[in-house]
Design a protein around this motif. Structure first.
Motif, PDB file in Angstrom:
ATOM      1  N   LEU A  62       0.837  -1.197   0.000  1.00 19.01           N
ATOM      2  CA  LEU A  62       0.000   0.000   0.000  1.00 19.01           C
ATOM      3  C   LEU A  62       0.873   1.248   0.000  1.00 19.01           C
ATOM      4  O   LEU A  62       1.885   1.306   0.683  1.00 19.01           O
ATOM      5  N   ARG A  63       0.458   2.228  -0.760  1.00 16.45           N
ATOM      6  CA  ARG A  63       1.163   3.510  -0.758  1.00 16.45           C
ATOM      7  C   ARG A  63       0.774   4.302   0.477  1.00 16.45           C
ATOM      8  O   ARG A  63      -0.280   4.100   1.059  1.00 16.45           O
ATOM      9  N   ARG A  64       1.630   5.239   0.837  1.00 19.38           N
ATOM     10  CA  ARG A  64       1.350   6.100   1.970  1.00 19.38           C
ATOM     11  C   ARG A  64       0.074   6.890   1.708  1.00 19.38           C
ATOM     12  O   ARG A  64      -0.156   7.376   0.612  1.00 19.38           O
ATOM     13  N   ALA A  65      -0.744   7.026   2.730  1.00 20.86           N
ATOM     14  CA  ALA A  65      -2.003   7.756   2.594  1.00 20.86           C
ATOM     15  C   ALA A  65      -2.010   8.959   3.527  1.00 20.86           C
ATOM     16  O   ALA A  65      -1.512   8.887   4.648  1.00 20.86           O
ATOM     17  N   HIS A  66      -2.567  10.043   3.054  1.00 24.01           N
ATOM     18  CA  HIS A  66      -2.694  11.234   3.890  1.00 24.01           C
ATOM     19  C   HIS A  66      -3.868  11.092   4.848  1.00 24.01           C
ATOM     20  O   HIS A  66      -3.816  11.576   5.972  1.00 24.01           O
ATOM     21  N   ARG A  67      -4.925  10.460   4.381  1.00 22.77           N
ATOM     22  CA  ARG A  67      -6.105  10.246   5.212  1.00 22.77           C
ATOM     23  C   ARG A  67      -6.631   8.843   4.952  1.00 22.77           C
ATOM     24  O   ARG A  67      -6.663   8.382   3.822  1.00 22.77           O
ATOM     25  N   VAL A  68      -7.058   8.181   6.021  1.00 24.52           N
ATOM     26  CA  VAL A  68      -7.585   6.826   5.920  1.00 24.52           C
ATOM     27  C   VAL A  68      -8.936   6.792   6.629  1.00 24.52           C
ATOM     28  O   VAL A  68      -9.066   7.287   7.748  1.00 24.52           O
ATOM     29  N   PHE A  69      -9.916   6.225   5.966  1.00 25.34           N
ATOM     30  CA  PHE A  69     -11.247   6.082   6.533  1.00 25.34           C
ATOM     31  C   PHE A  69     -11.623   4.613   6.507  1.00 25.34           C
ATOM     32  O   PHE A  69     -11.174   3.865   5.642  1.00 25.34           O
ATOM     33  N   ARG A  70     -12.466   4.218   7.448  1.00 24.15           N
ATOM     34  CA  ARG A  70     -12.954   2.845   7.487  1.00 24.15           C
ATOM     35  C   ARG A  70     -14.397   2.846   7.953  1.00 24.15           C
ATOM     36  O   ARG A  70     -14.882   3.826   8.530  1.00 24.15           O
ATOM     37  N   GLY A  71     -15.080   1.741   7.713  1.00 23.12           N
ATOM     38  CA  GLY A  71     -16.423   1.568   8.242  1.00 23.12           C
ATOM     39  C   GLY A  71     -16.350   1.271   9.734  1.00 23.12           C
ATOM     40  O   GLY A  71     -15.275   1.034  10.284  1.00 23.12           O
ATOM     41  N   PRO A  72     -17.492   1.241  10.403  1.00 22.89           N
ATOM     42  CA  PRO A  72     -17.504   1.054  11.853  1.00 22.89           C
ATOM     43  C   PRO A  72     -17.405  -0.403  12.313  1.00 22.89           C
ATOM     44  O   PRO A  72     -17.265  -0.648  13.510  1.00 22.89           O
ATOM     45  N   GLU A  73     -17.430  -1.345  11.415  1.00 22.26           N
ATOM     46  CA  GLU A  73     -17.471  -2.753  11.797  1.00 22.26           C
ATOM     47  C   GLU A  73     -16.140  -3.233  12.377  1.00 22.26           C
ATOM     48  O   GLU A  73     -15.071  -2.735  12.024  1.00 22.26           O
ATOM     49  N   LEU A  74     -16.230  -4.232  13.248  1.00 24.76           N
ATOM     50  CA  LEU A  74     -15.050  -4.833  13.868  1.00 24.76           C
ATOM     51  C   LEU A  74     -14.077  -5.334  12.808  1.00 24.76           C
ATOM     52  O   LEU A  74     -12.865  -5.128  12.920  1.00 24.76           O
ATOM     53  N   ARG A  75     -14.564  -5.963  11.762  1.00 22.85           N
ATOM     54  CA  ARG A  75     -13.683  -6.520  10.728  1.00 22.85           C
ATOM     55  C   ARG A  75     -12.883  -5.426  10.014  1.00 22.85           C
ATOM     56  O   ARG A  75     -11.749  -5.640   9.625  1.00 22.85           O
ATOM     57  N   THR A  76     -13.477  -4.238   9.836  1.00 17.93           N
ATOM     58  CA  THR A  76     -12.721  -3.149   9.205  1.00 17.93           C
ATOM     59  C   THR A  76     -11.701  -2.576  10.184  1.00 17.93           C
ATOM     60  O   THR A  76     -10.587  -2.233   9.788  1.00 17.93           O
TER      61      THR A  76
END
Length: 142
Positions: A62-76
């Protein structure tokens, strides 16, 4: 141009250049869970034990990210943490609420709700309107 894109804008025959920063969007699916392995509608289940190593193996790709978002689920959450990323929870990335079907396999639902599963499979508008399922399949608690 090192991370910038030149955009030509044509307005009434005149051209002007606008410099805009390029944005890269990378989507990463969560690791395998018991629901994805068995073909069940998901609950908020954890990653399967062997998935943590598999997810770690892709971290370097994975390339470096300035911002990372995820869903609220435990698996994410587990996937992001295993990738050693700091992520903000974004509710718009939440999985679909499968209601009473959550945690159940397709065959099980088909055996109990033949008509409802047929509607779900055949209604082309249902995919984009999933959150309106109670309107589509006459259930009292979806």
């Amino acid at each position: 141009m090192n991370g910038q894109v030149a955009i030509s804008v044509f307005s009434q025959g005149f051209s002007r250049h606008i410099l805009a920063k390029a944005t890269r969007l990378t989507l990463v699916c969560h690791g395998t869970t018991s629901a994805t392995r068995s073909g069940a509608f998901p609950l908020d289940e954890a990653l399967e034990p062997g998935e943590f190593q598999r997810v770690q193996n892709i971290a370097g790709q994975l390339r470096r990210a300035h911002r990372v978002f995820r869903g609220p689920e435990l698996r994410t959450q587990q996937t992001v943490e295993t990738l050693a990323l700091e992520a903000s929870v974004e509710m718009m990335l939440a999985d679909i609420d499968y209601g009473r079907w959550a945690g159940r396999g397709f065959a099980d639902i088909h055996a109990d709700e033949v008509e409802n599963i047929a509607i779900w499979l055949s209604d082309p508008d249902l995919g984009s309107a999933w959150r309106r399922i109670p309107d589509h399949i006459s259930c009292t608690h979806c």
